[in-house]
Design an enzyme around this catalytic site. Structure first.
Site, PDB file in Angstrom:
ATOM      1  N   GLU A  80     -99.996  44.151 -44.298  1.00  0.00           N
ATOM      2  CA  GLU A  80    -101.125  44.922 -43.639  1.00  0.00           C
ATOM      3  C   GLU A  80    -102.237  43.892 -43.609  1.00  0.00           C
ATOM      4  OE1 GLU A  80    -101.912  47.451 -41.394  1.00  0.00           O
ATOM      5  OE2 GLU A  80    -103.708  46.165 -41.391  1.00  0.00           O
ATOM      6  N   ASP A 107    -101.811  38.189 -43.023  1.00  0.00           N
ATOM      7  CA  ASP A 107    -101.136  38.287 -41.693  1.00  0.00           C
ATOM      8  C   ASP A 107     -99.787  38.242 -42.012  1.00  0.00           C
ATOM      9  OD1 ASP A 107    -102.259  37.503 -38.555  1.00  0.00           O
ATOM     10  OD2 ASP A 107    -100.040  36.936 -39.257  1.00  0.00           O
ATOM     11  N   ASP A 130     -99.347  46.527 -32.769  1.00  0.00           N
ATOM     12  CA  ASP A 130     -99.601  45.316 -32.006  1.00  0.00           C
ATOM     13  C   ASP A 130    -100.970  45.690 -31.103  1.00  0.00           C
ATOM     14  OD1 ASP A 130     -99.366  42.714 -31.798  1.00  0.00           O
ATOM     15  OD2 ASP A 130     -97.643  42.503 -30.559  1.00  0.00           O
ATOM     16  N   LYS A 134    -106.659  41.171 -26.421  1.00  0.00           N
ATOM     17  CA  LYS A 134    -107.508  39.929 -25.947  1.00  0.00           C
ATOM     18  C   LYS A 134    -106.693  38.677 -26.297  1.00  0.00           C
ATOM     19  CE  LYS A 134    -111.709  42.231 -27.134  1.00  0.00           C
ATOM     20  NZ  LYS A 134    -112.634  42.780 -28.393  1.00  0.00           N
ATOM     21  N   THR A 203     -95.682  58.290 -38.086  1.00  0.00           N
ATOM     22  CA  THR A 203     -96.912  57.645 -38.637  1.00  0.00           C
ATOM     23  C   THR A 203     -98.173  58.243 -37.974  1.00  0.00           C
ATOM     24  OG1 THR A 203     -97.376  55.971 -36.512  1.00  0.00           O
ATOM     25  CG2 THR A 203     -95.329  55.585 -38.022  1.00  0.00           C
ATOM     26  N   ARG A 204     -99.222  57.667 -38.494  1.00  0.00           N
ATOM     27  CA  ARG A 204    -100.765  58.073 -38.285  1.00  0.00           C
ATOM     28  C   ARG A 204    -100.766  58.280 -36.831  1.00  0.00           C
ATOM     29  NH1 ARG A 204    -106.305  56.381 -40.853  1.00  0.00           N
ATOM     30  NH2 ARG A 204    -105.241  56.978 -42.765  1.00  0.00           N
ATOM     31  N   TYR A 205    -100.542  57.072 -36.136  1.00  0.00           N
ATOM     32  CA  TYR A 205    -100.707  56.809 -34.752  1.00  0.00           C
ATOM     33  C   TYR A 205     -99.842  57.465 -34.077  1.00  0.00           C
ATOM     34  CZ  TYR A 205    -104.851  53.535 -35.199  1.00  0.00           C
ATOM     35  OH  TYR A 205    -105.968  53.024 -35.664  1.00  0.00           O
ATOM     36  N   GLU A 206     -98.716  57.597 -34.540  1.00  0.00           N
ATOM     37  CA  GLU A 206     -97.679  58.168 -33.674  1.00  0.00           C
ATOM     38  C   GLU A 206     -98.005  59.809 -33.416  1.00  0.00           C
ATOM     39  OE1 GLU A 206     -94.104  58.279 -35.612  1.00  0.00           O
ATOM     40  OE2 GLU A 206     -92.979  58.345 -33.995  1.00  0.00           O
TER      41      GLU A 206
HETATM   42  C1  LIG Z   1    -102.432  50.858 -34.393  1.00  0.00           C
HETATM   43  S1  LIG Z   1    -102.525  50.437 -36.178  1.00  0.00           S
HETATM   44  C2  LIG Z   1    -100.731  51.494 -36.672  1.00  0.00           C
HETATM   45  C3  LIG Z   1    -100.720  51.731 -38.032  1.00  0.00           C
HETATM   46  C4  LIG Z   1     -99.350  52.421 -38.335  1.00  0.00           C
HETATM   47  N1  LIG Z   1     -98.231  51.582 -38.478  1.00  0.00           N
HETATM   48  C5  LIG Z   1     -99.320  53.558 -37.873  1.00  0.00           C
HETATM   49  O1  LIG Z   1     -98.230  53.724 -36.810  1.00  0.00           O
HETATM   50  O2  LIG Z   1     -99.854  54.624 -37.996  1.00  0.00           O
HETATM   51  C6  LIG Z   1    -102.015  48.728 -36.188  1.00  0.00           C
HETATM   52  C7  LIG Z   1    -101.929  48.052 -37.579  1.00  0.00           C
HETATM   53  O3  LIG Z   1    -101.124  47.062 -37.609  1.00  0.00           O
HETATM   54  C8  LIG Z   1    -101.889  46.108 -38.421  1.00  0.00           C
HETATM   55  N2  LIG Z   1    -101.514  44.457 -37.863  1.00  0.00           N
HETATM   56  C9  LIG Z   1    -101.530  44.091 -36.528  1.00  0.00           C
HETATM   57  N3  LIG Z   1    -101.222  42.835 -36.402  1.00  0.00           N
HETATM   58  C10 LIG Z   1    -100.950  42.511 -37.766  1.00  0.00           C
HETATM   59  C11 LIG Z   1    -100.648  40.957 -38.378  1.00  0.00           C
HETATM   60  N4  LIG Z   1    -100.623  40.257 -37.646  1.00  0.00           N
HETATM   61  N5  LIG Z   1    -100.279  41.116 -39.642  1.00  0.00           N
HETATM   62  C12 LIG Z   1    -100.714  42.209 -40.414  1.00  0.00           C
HETATM   63  N6  LIG Z   1    -101.022  43.561 -39.991  1.00  0.00           N
HETATM   64  C13 LIG Z   1    -101.229  43.625 -38.672  1.00  0.00           C
HETATM   65  C14 LIG Z   1    -103.227  46.264 -38.005  1.00  0.00           C
HETATM   66  O4  LIG Z   1    -104.308  45.935 -39.044  1.00  0.00           O
HETATM   67  C15 LIG Z   1    -103.136  47.682 -37.987  1.00  0.00           C
HETATM   68  O5  LIG Z   1    -103.541  48.410 -39.343  1.00  0.00           O
END
Ligand SMILES: C[S@@+](CC[C@H](N)C(=O)[O-])C[C@H]1O[C@@H](n2cnc3c(N)ncnc32)[C@H](O)[C@@H]1O
Length: 224
Positions: A80, A107, A130, A134, A203-206
């Site tokens: 994350e 990353d 994702d 931007k 998941t939380r977002y789901e």
């Molecule tokens: C919309 S949230 C979804 C979180 C979780 N997977 C859920 O479904 O509840 C997207 C997460 O992906 C992480 N993320 C996006 N691109 C990333 C990257 N290149 N490397 C690591 N984490 C990334 C973001 O920091 C964010 O916490």
């Protein structure tokens, strides 16, 4: 458990996993421990156990924690970008005494690239990970031919890559990019994507998108 986790927290010593004994707990708490070890990480020594599953962009870690509790015989690793999500996960890992889950802050392009040997993972999930519409954030995107190809290489033959998005445009893009990765084949060739999750947990977002009534898109691809 309540309050801050510190290096002296007694909770740390309740976790018998070798990872917590072999690596400086301060680095584990910060999430940058993966920078201090040899690469690829010696997962079998540091986190011994069964099948290895990687969750990319785990957010608050609810899915990882749920899966780790559901499958104590499997190993779960999360990556994350945001340290807050990692801290939340660690707090819960310690509170629940889970031995089969660990996370890294960074990353995903870098962490996945250097921490895992090719063919070493049984599963990779990208759950709604994702959020980079931007153009200036394009290099962080994960639903790309480059990142999906990297994730595919890290899977063992027969391993699964599962991807989910609420965004119809990203779903189209993911479909196109998945098709460009020769190592991957869809497990649902009769449909472009599925509208229900292949997992027993949300998941939380789901949860959020389902509450809002958004159509969701799920892809499950197998490593050839
Ligand atoms: C919309 S949230 C979804 C979180 C979780 N997977 C859920 O479904 O509840 C997207 C997460 O992906 C992480 N993320 C996006 N691109 C990333 C990257 N290149 N490397 C690591 N984490 C990334 C973001 O920091 C964010 O916490």
């Amino acid at each position: 458990m309540s309050g801050k986790i510190t290096r002296g927290s007694s909770e740390l010593w309740r976790i018998p996993s070798p990872l917590w004994k072999r690596i400086d707990p301060a680095r584990l708490l910060l999430g940058d421990w993966w920078k201090e070890v040899d690469h690829p990480v010696a997962w079998d020594e540091l986190l011994p156990g069964g099948a290895m599953h990687l969750d990319v962009g785990f957010g608050g870690g609810e899915f990882l924690l749920g899966m780790a509790r559901l499958h104590p015989d499997r190993r779960f690793v999360g990556v994350e970008r945001f340290a807050e999500g990692h801290r939340n996960l660690v707090k819960n890992v310690l509170r629940m005494g889970l031995e089969n889950v660990v996370s890294a802050v960074g990353d995903a392009h870098v962490v996945v690239g250097i921490c895992f040997a090719d063919g070493s993972l049984d599963g990779v999930t990208l759950n709604f990970s994702d959020p980079w519409p931007k153009a200036r954030h394009a290099s962080r995107r994960l639903f790309t031919e480059e990142f999906l190809g990297l994730a595919a290489r890290k899977l063992r033959p027969g391993g699964r890559l599962c991807l989910a998005t609420d965004d119809a445009a990203y779903a189209e893009q993911a479909l196109g990019d998945l098709a460009k990765v020769p190592l991957l084949a869809s497990t649902h060739p009769e449909v472009r994507w599925m509208d229900v999750s292949p997992y027993p947990l949300r998941t939380r977002y789901e949860e959020k998108w389902i509450r809002e009534g958004r159509p969701l898109h799920y892809f499950v691809y197998g490593r050839r």
